[in-house]
Design an enzyme around this catalytic site. Structure first.
Site, PDB file in Angstrom:
ATOM      1  N   GLN A   1       0.820  -1.208   0.000  1.00  0.00           N
ATOM      2  CA  GLN A   1       0.000   0.000   0.000  1.00  0.00           C
ATOM      3  C   GLN A   1       0.857   1.263   0.000  1.00  0.00           C
ATOM      4  OE1 GLN A   1      -3.525  -0.894   0.347  1.00  0.00           O
ATOM      5  NE2 GLN A   1      -3.826   1.085  -0.626  1.00  0.00           N
TER       6      GLN A   1
ATOM      7  N   LYS B   1       1.711   1.773  -3.728  1.00  0.00           N
ATOM      8  CA  LYS B   1       0.479   2.015  -4.482  1.00  0.00           C
ATOM      9  C   LYS B   1      -0.029   3.420  -4.211  1.00  0.00           C
ATOM     10  CE  LYS B   1      -2.599  -1.213  -4.282  1.00  0.00           C
ATOM     11  NZ  LYS B   1      -3.689  -2.086  -3.787  1.00  0.00           N
TER      12      LYS B   1
ATOM     13  N   LYS C   1      -2.677  -1.047   6.540  1.00  0.00           N
ATOM     14  CA  LYS C   1      -3.694  -2.079   6.288  1.00  0.00           C
ATOM     15  C   LYS C   1      -4.121  -2.634   7.630  1.00  0.00           C
ATOM     16  CE  LYS C   1      -5.636  -3.866   2.535  1.00  0.00           C
ATOM     17  NZ  LYS C   1      -6.002  -3.102   1.314  1.00  0.00           N
TER      18      LYS C   1
ATOM     19  N   GLY D   1     -12.554   0.062   3.215  1.00  0.00           N
ATOM     20  CA  GLY D   1     -12.999  -1.318   3.099  1.00  0.00           C
ATOM     21  C   GLY D   1     -12.008  -2.176   2.328  1.00  0.00           C
ATOM     22  N   ASP D   2     -12.210  -3.461   2.402  1.00  0.00           N
ATOM     23  CA  ASP D   2     -11.418  -4.442   1.649  1.00  0.00           C
ATOM     24  C   ASP D   2     -12.285  -5.700   1.604  1.00  0.00           C
ATOM     25  OD1 ASP D   2      -8.461  -4.809   0.579  1.00  0.00           O
ATOM     26  OD2 ASP D   2      -8.935  -6.669   1.619  1.00  0.00           O
TER      27      ASP D   2
ATOM     28  N   ASN E   1     -16.767  -6.554  -5.471  1.00  0.00           N
ATOM     29  CA  ASN E   1     -16.847  -5.247  -6.121  1.00  0.00           C
ATOM     30  C   ASN E   1     -15.827  -5.078  -7.236  1.00  0.00           C
ATOM     31  OD1 ASN E   1     -18.963  -4.323  -4.586  1.00  0.00           O
ATOM     32  ND2 ASN E   1     -17.710  -3.122  -3.184  1.00  0.00           N
TER      33      ASN E   1
ATOM     34  N   SER F   1     -10.721   6.671  -2.625  1.00  0.00           N
ATOM     35  CA  SER F   1     -10.816   6.887  -1.185  1.00  0.00           C
ATOM     36  C   SER F   1     -10.206   8.236  -0.801  1.00  0.00           C
ATOM     37  CB  SER F   1     -10.101   5.765  -0.428  1.00  0.00           C
ATOM     38  OG  SER F   1     -10.877   4.596  -0.394  1.00  0.00           O
TER      39      SER F   1
END
Length: 457
Positions: A122, A125, A137, A176-177, A252, A389
């Site tokens: 992350q 990213k 995370k 979310g994840d 999703n 986000s």
């Protein structure tokens, strides 16, 4: 794991090998984390050869250690008033670029290694998005499947009762994840407000539109994945039009990747869930898929009740035996191994782009790159979710609300910029066309320079 990482010749190679060997000894049991670290390290040799100051400041040893790992017990009551216990985590890995940002995952597989690998990825990213967000995370080994809404609410409330101490709009902003959607985010946000007596909408993203959430957030990772592939294809004088596509997963990311790929004229013929996969030679009927997964929350096998020409196969790995020109793995980590990659290649795949986090192992990635497959790595290709986000955070901070088309346009432009940044970084360091190297380098350099500018602490 390979040892050594590369055959050490230069000072840069010796340094990278040394740090990686130390990591393997220290975290030998954290296989997912080590895999993520190895994939990054392999790419960084030319960077350290050109920037010896990174060695002087020991950037690698610093960047692979999280700022902090928060681990806590989550105790809650099920519908039979039985006491249940789970383990929760938040890995705040690096906040040089901005506040910690990353999703919460509720799944039985959650452990410290997976949380660290996801948070580590992350960092880079988030850096690639160009937005001011750091890497984190979190999650728990709680399984929402088969739970009532009331059980999920009680678990989320218990989880937030522990987590609230460590998050905030300018500190750490979870999203979310897997296993955490708008319902779960709503319960988490409600509990945060009860405890803190403050309506800090920016403390969580992924909220439902109308209640502090952003339009396009649900679609963002899937749309962003397809926008990234669109740029790859355009750069090679191609398009999605009339291409056959296989997508793993049916959450999703998968659903909205299918939606946008179909919008661009592709024929998506397969998708999956944790039980198995469906193949529809006439093309996936998206309305039916949404009804099954978003409304009824049912298993993918029921798709064949609506579409008699479709077939269902138990088990997930066989989905990669279906011939396609574009493969979009959107399910989970390490779903494509070397054998699956070779099968895809022999069946004519031309493009593989990762919608999930680290869905291809190192052997698979090497197979794709060595065979000239256009490959979009996760930290670039699936960055649309976290980018949107961050756009939600911006709307919350400014008390504004953007239209669907405004957010979608911003997302599209961000994905174009990410592709160009990765492409240019790969070219600059002598790896023309290798977006794995390009994304790793582009994400890393910004963070490394920030760490140097802030000094040692």
């Amino acid at each position: 794991m390979t040892s050594p990482l590369v055959k050490a010749k230069s000072e840069a190679e010796i340094y990278i090998n040394t740090v990686f060997e130390q990591m393997k000894k220290k975290y030998y049991h954290q296989t997912e984390f080590l895999q993520a670290v190895e994939e990054i390290f392999i790419s960084l040799v030319p960077v350290f050869e050109q920037h010896p100051e990174y060695i002087k400041h020991n950037i690698l040893s610093r960047i692979v250690e999280p700022d902090r790992i928060i681990s806590f017990r989550v105790t809650w009551l099920d519908d039979q008033n039985n006491v249940q216990v789970n383990r929760g985590y938040r890995v705040q890995f690096n906040n040089v670029v901005g506040p910690y940002k990353g999703g919460l995952r509720f799944h039985p597989s959650v452990n410290e290694s997976i949380m660290k690998f996801l948070a580590f990825e992350q960092i880079f990213k988030n850096s690639l998005t160009g937005l001011p967000i750091g890497g984190a995370k979190g999650g728990a080994d709680f399984d929402p499947k088969g739970k009532s809404d009331e059980e999920i609410m009680r678990f989320c409330q218990a989880f937030m009762t522990e987590l609230y101490r460590y998050i905030g709009p300018d500190v750490d902003v979870p999203a979310g994840d897997i296993g955490v959607g708008g319902r779960e985010i709503g319960y988490l946000f409600g509990q945060y407000k009860r405890i803190c007596a403050a309506h800090e909408a920016g403390v969580l993203t992924g909220k439902k539109p109308g209640y502090g959430g952003s339009l396009v957030r649900t679609e963002a990772t899937g749309y962003g994945l397809v926008y990234f592939v669109e740029e790859m294809l355009h750069d090679h004088k191609q398009s999605f039009l009339d291409k056959t596509v296989v997508v793993s997963g049916s959450g999703n990311v998968a659903i909205y990747a299918i939606e946008k790929a179909q919008h661009f004229g592709a024929k998506v013929v397969a998708c999956s869930d944790s039980s198995g996969y469906i193949y529809d030679p006439d093309g996936i009927d998206l309305n039916i898929l949404k009804e099954i997964k978003e409304v009824k929350r049912d298993r993918i096998r029921t798709y064949i009740d609506y579409r008699p020409n479709a077939s269902y196969t138990e088990g997930c790995s066989g989905i990669w035996s279906i011939p396609c020109e574009i493969a979009l793995p959107c399910a989970t980590q390490n779903e494509i191994d070397g054998d699956a990659a070779r099968t895809l290649i022999s069946n004519g795949v031309k493009v593989v782009a990762e919608g999930a986090n680290m869905p291809s192992n190192l052997e698979a990635i090497n197979e794709f790159l060595n065979n000239g497959i256009l490959f979009g790595p996760a930290k670039a290709a699936n960055a649309g979710g976290v980018a949107t986000s961050a756009l939600e955070m911006a709307q919350n901070s400014s008390r504004t609300y953007w239209s669907f088309s405004e957010v979608d346009e911003k997302l599209h432009n961000i994905m174009k910029s990410i592709y160009l940044e990765c492409k240019n970084a790969a070219s600059t360091y002598g790896f023309e066309g290798n977006l794995v190297v390009g994304s790793n380098i582009a994400g890393f350099v910004k963070v490394a320079n920030g760490m140097i500018s802030e000094g040692v602490y």
